[in-house]
Design a protein around this motif. Structure first.
Motif, PDB file in Angstrom:
ATOM      1  N   GLN A   1      -8.169   8.678   5.013  1.00  0.00           N
ATOM      2  CA  GLN A   1      -7.921  10.052   4.577  1.00  0.00           C
ATOM      3  C   GLN A   1      -7.741  10.923   5.816  1.00  0.00           C
ATOM      4  OE1 GLN A   1     -11.446  10.148   1.902  1.00  0.00           O
ATOM      5  NE2 GLN A   1      -9.920  10.773   0.384  1.00  0.00           N
TER       6      GLN A   1
ATOM      7  N   ASP B   1      -3.743  10.460   1.953  1.00  0.00           N
ATOM      8  CA  ASP B   1      -4.720   9.529   1.386  1.00  0.00           C
ATOM      9  C   ASP B   1      -4.036   8.167   1.269  1.00  0.00           C
ATOM     10  OD1 ASP B   1      -6.843   8.302   0.155  1.00  0.00           O
ATOM     11  OD2 ASP B   1      -6.822   9.582  -1.625  1.00  0.00           O
TER      12      ASP B   1
ATOM     13  N   GLY C   1       0.827  -1.196   0.000  1.00  0.00           N
ATOM     14  CA  GLY C   1       0.000   0.000   0.000  1.00  0.00           C
ATOM     15  C   GLY C   1       0.864   1.248   0.000  1.00  0.00           C
TER      16      GLY C   1
ATOM     17  N   LEU D   1      -4.014   4.043   1.060  1.00  0.00           N
ATOM     18  CA  LEU D   1      -4.783   2.898   0.576  1.00  0.00           C
ATOM     19  C   LEU D   1      -3.922   1.657   0.785  1.00  0.00           C
ATOM     20  CD1 LEU D   1      -7.417   1.977  -0.851  1.00  0.00           C
ATOM     21  CD2 LEU D   1      -6.164   2.195  -3.008  1.00  0.00           C
ATOM     22  N   TYR D   2      -4.448   0.691   1.554  1.00  0.00           N
ATOM     23  CA  TYR D   2      -3.687  -0.512   1.866  1.00  0.00           C
ATOM     24  C   TYR D   2      -4.636  -1.630   2.281  1.00  0.00           C
ATOM     25  CZ  TYR D   2      -4.133   1.471   6.593  1.00  0.00           C
ATOM     26  OH  TYR D   2      -4.610   2.011   7.753  1.00  0.00           O
ATOM     27  N   GLU D   3      -4.063  -2.836   2.442  1.00  0.00           N
ATOM     28  CA  GLU D   3      -4.866  -4.002   2.806  1.00  0.00           C
ATOM     29  C   GLU D   3      -4.422  -4.569   4.151  1.00  0.00           C
ATOM     30  OE1 GLU D   3      -6.442  -3.086  -0.681  1.00  0.00           O
ATOM     31  OE2 GLU D   3      -4.316  -3.458  -0.594  1.00  0.00           O
TER      32      GLU D   3
ATOM     33  N   ARG E   1      -9.063   2.572   3.254  1.00  0.00           N
ATOM     34  CA  ARG E   1      -8.722   3.899   2.725  1.00  0.00           C
ATOM     35  C   ARG E   1      -8.829   4.862   3.896  1.00  0.00           C
ATOM     36  NH1 ARG E   1     -11.236   7.728  -1.998  1.00  0.00           N
ATOM     37  NH2 ARG E   1      -9.426   9.122  -2.045  1.00  0.00           N
TER      38      ARG E   1
ATOM     39  N   THR F   1      -9.770  -4.025   2.679  1.00  0.00           N
ATOM     40  CA  THR F   1      -9.160  -2.866   2.039  1.00  0.00           C
ATOM     41  C   THR F   1      -9.485  -1.635   2.869  1.00  0.00           C
ATOM     42  OG1 THR F   1      -9.299  -3.852  -0.158  1.00  0.00           O
ATOM     43  CG2 THR F   1      -9.085  -1.460  -0.055  1.00  0.00           C
TER      44      THR F   1
END
Length: 188
Positions: free
Chosen positions: A131, A113, A98, A115-117, A129, A127
């Motif tokens: 912010q 921002d 990510g 985004l990773y798992e 997200r 998943t």
């Protein structure tokens, strides 16, 4: 009564402010939190949301990668290399791969921002997200680091995460560890 020239209330900031107060222990008890409104909505009680802890994650990061300036500010990226997470109903690891894309605005505010798992102990892949807005504070005051978090889970035992509205906090773990601590709270 609200003045006609007053700016509209920013819903996101209102939610994050309430979450910050609830998480800090400064919020009034639920029964005392009901306020009397004035104006056309006076018959609807004002009840701020409360928060419930969902999980915390130690997210390991690689060195920052500069991406250059833009009209909006300095762009950069921080790769996510791994980590772990746990909460009352789930636990597991942060998967590498990510990234956290960042914008450092001209006023010093940073917008992140990420985004990773996450992989849970039973193998489900979530998943995330996240912010984040980091405001460095003014006149030497403390900075604030609050976020909105969206978690997408597969159908099955973790599908309950798809129904939550999550807010979070972010804390650097440097210099002890190249990582950040993310705490996620459900608005209830």
């Amino acid at each position: 009564m609200m003045h006609r020239d007053a700016p509209p209330i920013d819903r996101r900031m209102l939610i994050l402010s309430g979450a910050a107060l609830a998480g800090s222990g400064l919020a009034a008890p639920a029964a005392a939190a009901e306020a009397t409104a004035t104006g056309p909505l006076a018959d609807i009680p004002l009840v701020p949301p409360r928060t419930e802890f969902v999980y915390e994650a130690v997210v390991e990061i690689a060195p920052l990668v500069p991406l250059g300036d833009s009209p909006l500010g300095e762009r950069r990226m921080v790769p996510i290399t791994g980590g772990r997470f746990q909460g009352p109903r789930l636990r597991g690891i942060v998967l590498p791969g990510g990234a956290d894309r960042q914008l450092v605005r001209k006023d010093g505010v940073r917008r992140l921002d990420a985004l990773y798992e996450l992989r849970t102990e039973d193998g489900a892949i979530l998943t995330v997200r996240n912010q984040v807005t980091i405001d460095p504070g003014r006149d030497g005051g403390p900075d604030s680091r609050f976020s909105t978090i969206d978690v997408t889970a597969p159908e099955g035992p973790h599908a309950w995460l798809n129904r939550l509205v999550l807010v979070g906090t972010l804390h650097s773990l440097r210099p002890a560890q190249e990582a950040v601590l993310v705490r996620a709270f459900r608005l209830a």
